[in-house]
Design an enzyme around this catalytic site. Structure first.
Site, mmCIF file in Angstrom:
data_model
loop_
_atom_site.group_PDB
_atom_site.id
_atom_site.type_symbol
_atom_site.label_atom_id
_atom_site.label_comp_id
_atom_site.label_asym_id
_atom_site.label_seq_id
_atom_site.Cartn_x
_atom_site.Cartn_y
_atom_site.Cartn_z
ATOM 1 N N ASN A 110 0.849 -1.197 0.000
ATOM 2 C CA ASN A 110 0.000 0.000 0.000
ATOM 3 C C ASN A 110 0.880 1.242 0.000
ATOM 4 O O ASN A 110 1.989 1.232 0.537
ATOM 5 C CB ASN A 110 -0.883 0.010 1.257
ATOM 6 C CG ASN A 110 -1.830 1.199 1.297
ATOM 7 O OD1 ASN A 110 -2.443 1.552 0.291
ATOM 8 N ND2 ASN A 110 -1.956 1.823 2.460
ATOM 9 N N HIS A 112 0.712 5.149 1.371
ATOM 10 C CA HIS A 112 -0.053 6.044 2.244
ATOM 11 C C HIS A 112 0.609 7.423 2.221
ATOM 12 O O HIS A 112 1.831 7.532 2.346
ATOM 13 C CB HIS A 112 -0.099 5.493 3.677
ATOM 14 C CG HIS A 112 -0.951 6.340 4.570
ATOM 15 N ND1 HIS A 112 -2.321 6.286 4.551
ATOM 16 C CD2 HIS A 112 -0.621 7.299 5.465
ATOM 17 C CE1 HIS A 112 -2.801 7.168 5.403
ATOM 18 N NE2 HIS A 112 -1.797 7.799 5.973
HETATM 19 C C1 GAR Z 1 -2.826 9.003 -3.026
HETATM 20 O O1 GAR Z 1 -2.378 10.187 -2.423
HETATM 21 C C2 GAR Z 1 -2.607 7.822 -2.099
HETATM 22 O O2 GAR Z 1 -1.436 7.909 -1.344
HETATM 23 C C3 GAR Z 1 -3.827 7.931 -1.212
HETATM 24 O O3 GAR Z 1 -4.867 8.270 -2.090
HETATM 25 C C4 GAR Z 1 -4.346 9.025 -3.197
HETATM 26 C C5 GAR Z 1 -4.786 8.368 -4.485
HETATM 27 O O4 GAR Z 1 -4.403 9.103 -5.614
HETATM 28 N N1 GAR Z 1 -4.058 6.708 -0.489
HETATM 29 C C6 GAR Z 1 -4.506 6.662 0.760
HETATM 30 O O5 GAR Z 1 -4.834 7.654 1.387
HETATM 31 C C7 GAR Z 1 -4.599 5.272 1.361
HETATM 32 N N2 GAR Z 1 -4.855 5.335 2.772
HETATM 33 P P1 GAR Z 1 -4.313 8.426 -7.054
HETATM 34 O O6 GAR Z 1 -5.653 7.733 -7.326
HETATM 35 O O7 GAR Z 1 -4.103 9.582 -7.995
HETATM 36 O O8 GAR Z 1 -3.161 7.458 -7.073
#
Ligand code: GAR
Length: 200
Positions: A110, A112
């Site tokens: 994952n 984060h």
């Molecule tokens: C990213 O910033 C990722 O790190 C976060 O969601 C966003 C997705 O962006 N994930 C979390 O918060 C997981 N807990 P993306 O769809 O453009 O990759």
């Protein structure tokens, strides 16, 4: 060569970083064989289709009656059907458990958008993470890649990269900086480490 399945919920910029890393050779020990989204409107689906990568939509409420075990089982079945070895949560914002975690123990990674253990855990995802970091007033934040276990954001850390906050940051500005300076770099590098067997 490992088969990689990517789970997404939204824009899919981290998926794009993985696709680009595959093209540039940063990611060379695995290839993306499918993308699964829990949202029908995720732009990441279009990114996958543009590359000819098979996609599937599995929604927790609409397809699984809100049942987490059923949701996990359906995703797991699709991953097996596509012969997936390694699963990447690239902005996957739904909670799962059960069968998927058992079948893919130590094979799910994952990303984060903070330096774990700050600003993580249940309910801490996407922009909320950056809102919390700015509200606290931290001067340094960043991103973390980790293996996924039954504790939300609690698995073994693989890589972290720090990013400075700046005066005038909004959650959106900070989110973009953390993506550009940290996420899009450490996610492909971490997936390569996992695919090449360098994470024990
Ligand atoms: C990213 O910033 C990722 O790190 C976060 O969601 C966003 C997705 O962006 N994930 C979390 O918060 C997981 N807990 P993306 O769809 O453009 O990759």
């Amino acid at each position: 060569m490992k088969n990689i399945g990517v789970l997404i919920s939204g824009g899919g910029t981290n998926l794009q970083a993985l696709i680009d890393a595959q093209k540039s050779g940063v990611l060379k020990s695995g290839r993306i064989v499918c993308v699964c989204s829990n949202s029908a409107s995720a732009y990441g689906i279009t990114r996958a289709e543009n590359e000819g990568i098979p996609t599937k939509i599995i929604r927790k409420n609409a397809d699984c009656g809100g049942d987490t075990d059923e949701f996990s089982r359906r995703i797991c079945d699709y991953m097996k059907e596509m012969n997936v070895d390694i699963i990447v949560l690239a902005g996957f914002l739904a909670i799962f458990g059960g069968k998927l975690l058992e079948e893919y123990a130590d094979k799910i990674i994952n990303i984060h958008p903070s330096l774990i253990p700050s600003f993580c855990g249940k309910g801490m995802y996407g922009l909320k993470v950056h809102e919390a970091a700015l509200a606290y007033g931290v001067k340094v934040t960043g991103a973390t890649t980790h293996l996924v276990n039954e504790v939300v954001d609690g698995g073994k850390i693989i890589m972290q990269k720090a990013v400075y906050t700046e005066d005038g940051d909004t959650p959106e500005i900070l989110q973009r900086r953390v993506m550009e300076q940290a996420e899009w770099k450490i996610l492909p590098e971490s997936v390569e480490l996992l695919c090449s067997g360098k994470i024990k």
